[in-house]
Design an enzyme around this catalytic site. Structure first.
Site, short mmCIF file in Angstrom:
data_model
loop_
_atom_site.label_atom_id
_atom_site.label_comp_id
_atom_site.label_asym_id
_atom_site.label_seq_id
_atom_site.Cartn_x
_atom_site.Cartn_y
_atom_site.Cartn_z
N LYS A 110 0.83 -1.21 0.00
CA LYS A 110 0.00 0.00 0.00
C LYS A 110 0.87 1.26 0.00
O LYS A 110 0.56 2.22 -0.69
CB LYS A 110 -0.93 0.01 1.21
CG LYS A 110 -2.13 -0.91 1.05
CD LYS A 110 -3.15 -0.69 2.15
CE LYS A 110 -4.32 -1.64 1.99
NZ LYS A 110 -5.23 -1.64 3.13
N LYS A 190 -5.50 -9.86 -6.90
CA LYS A 190 -6.59 -10.18 -5.97
C LYS A 190 -7.84 -9.36 -6.31
O LYS A 190 -7.71 -8.19 -6.68
CB LYS A 190 -6.10 -9.80 -4.56
CG LYS A 190 -6.87 -10.38 -3.43
CD LYS A 190 -6.27 -9.92 -2.12
CE LYS A 190 -6.42 -8.41 -1.94
NZ LYS A 190 -6.06 -7.89 -0.63
N LYS A 193 -11.76 -3.89 -4.29
CA LYS A 193 -12.50 -2.68 -4.63
C LYS A 193 -11.58 -1.65 -5.28
O LYS A 193 -12.00 -0.86 -6.12
CB LYS A 193 -13.06 -2.15 -3.31
CG LYS A 193 -14.17 -1.16 -3.33
CD LYS A 193 -15.41 -1.58 -4.03
CE LYS A 193 -16.33 -0.38 -4.27
NZ LYS A 193 -16.76 0.28 -3.04
#
Ligand code: TYM
Length: 329
Positions: A110, A190, A193
């Protein structure tokens, strides 16, 4: 058995969340006392849209109830309704080894994508550990991407117990077969969203679900090893095993082994079975959405009950670390 898990409120829940975790949350309601949480403190690490956050929390609650989280059997609460968790986070962070946090792959991934990395993103696993430990949970149903965070939760619990005396159980994970659902349009990533077009949402109508499945990537390309199932087909088999009958799975496994698997036939069956599983959820969701006050009531009643548990754990922890009792205001 005490069971605990949480989900971030990022809008509607997607198929990865459902197959990887929420189906298991529903099932575990038969096996113990379950506490489920909508983690809105966690979402502050990325959310910069305060005007949308309450609606996202509401949507997550709708989805969870529509999936079968039963307020008669389980607690369902909003993380920030129990602010005690932030105090436990501070106390745990004072005995959480930095080295452990530095290993977290989700943080590394991230933070690479961000220009400014906030400290909350780094200490995120401590907040997650505090969620779990505040309720002294023993079993935590999650998808694969959360296993490392759970491992570190056990390290924190062990360390706290060693320093201050036995306080927290070391929670164990519970996973499903579909512990890592990949994006249908890019099965190397993966389902998430945050990856555009990669997720089937539980609020999607049948035609949207069928379109996603129809467009699913099947072959991995010319360089792929022909002996090995391509990631796209493997992902479809994972979903088939979750949503179709054993006969259907057996039929396609045989076809694959015999070298005569027809992609269109596989996609048609998967699309049909996904719609059959998700359509009742979407319809229940619509019914519930018509009664927002009922949803609020459920969330508030759980928060009210759980706050007492949280306060008791915190009183024990404060005492053990030498902070003692807070004078009444
Ligand atoms: P979150 O909101 O990202 O995901 C919720 C749950 O869905 C699972 N999941 C998946 N499973 C299979 N395939 C996928 N593609 C997929 N995508 C998501 C996740 O593994 C998770 O179980 N940090 C957590 C929320 C959290 C929490 C906790 C979880 C906060 N406190 C305490 C457990 C215990 C998160 O962001 O999950």
């Amino acid at each position: 058995m005490k069971i605990y898990s949480a989900i971030q409120p990022t809008g509607s829940i997607h198929l990865g969340n459902y197959a990887g975790a929420i189906m298991n949350w529903v099932k575990l309601q038969e096996e113990g006392r379950c506490i489920y949480c909508i983690a809105n403190y966690h979402s502050l690490t990325a959310n910069r849209e305060p005007q949308h956050l309450p609606q996202r929390v509401f949507e997550a609650a709708l989805d969870l109830l529509a999936c079968g989280i039963d307020p008669e059997k389980s607690e369902l609460y909003v993380q920030s309704h129990i602010p005690e968790v932030t105090e436990l986070t501070w106390i745990l962070s004072c005995c959480a080894p930095m080295g452990e946090l530095n290993r977290m792959t989700q943080f590394k991934e991230k933070s690479q994508r961000l220009e400014v990395v906030n400290a909350g993103l780094f200490t995120y696993p401590i907040l997650m550990a505090s969620d779990i430990l505040l309720f002294k949970a023993e079993v935590v149903p999650v998808g694969e991407d959360q296993l490392q965070h759970l491992e570190v939760t056990r390290v924190f619990a062990r360390r706290f117990n060693a320093l201050f005396g036995e306080t927290f159980p070391e929670p164990k994970p519970s996973v499903t077969k579909a512990t890592r659902v990949m994006a249908l349009n890019d099965p190397t990533r993966k389902m998430s969203k945050s990856v555009e077009g990669s997720a089937i949402m539980l609020s999607d109508p049948p035609e949207v679900i069928l379109r996603h499945v129809k467009r699913a990537v099947t072959d991995a390309g010319p360089s792929a090893d022909p002996q090995q199932m391509s990631p796209g087909i493997a992902n479809m088999f994972t979903l088939l095993e979750t949503f179709s009958t054993p006969e259907t799975v057996g039929y396609f496994r045989e076809a694959y082994a015999g070298g005569n698997l027809r992609y269109k036939e596989l996609k048609d069956a998967l699309g049909r079975d996904l719609v059959a599983a998700l359509e009742p959820i979407r319809l229940r969701r619509q019914e519930l959405a018509a009664h927002p006050e009922r949803v609020e009531e459920i969330l508030h009643a759980s928060a009210h009950r759980l706050r007492q548990v949280a306060k008791a754990t915190l009183a024990e922890v404060r005492e053990k670390v030498g902070l003692g009792v807070t004078p009444e205001a």
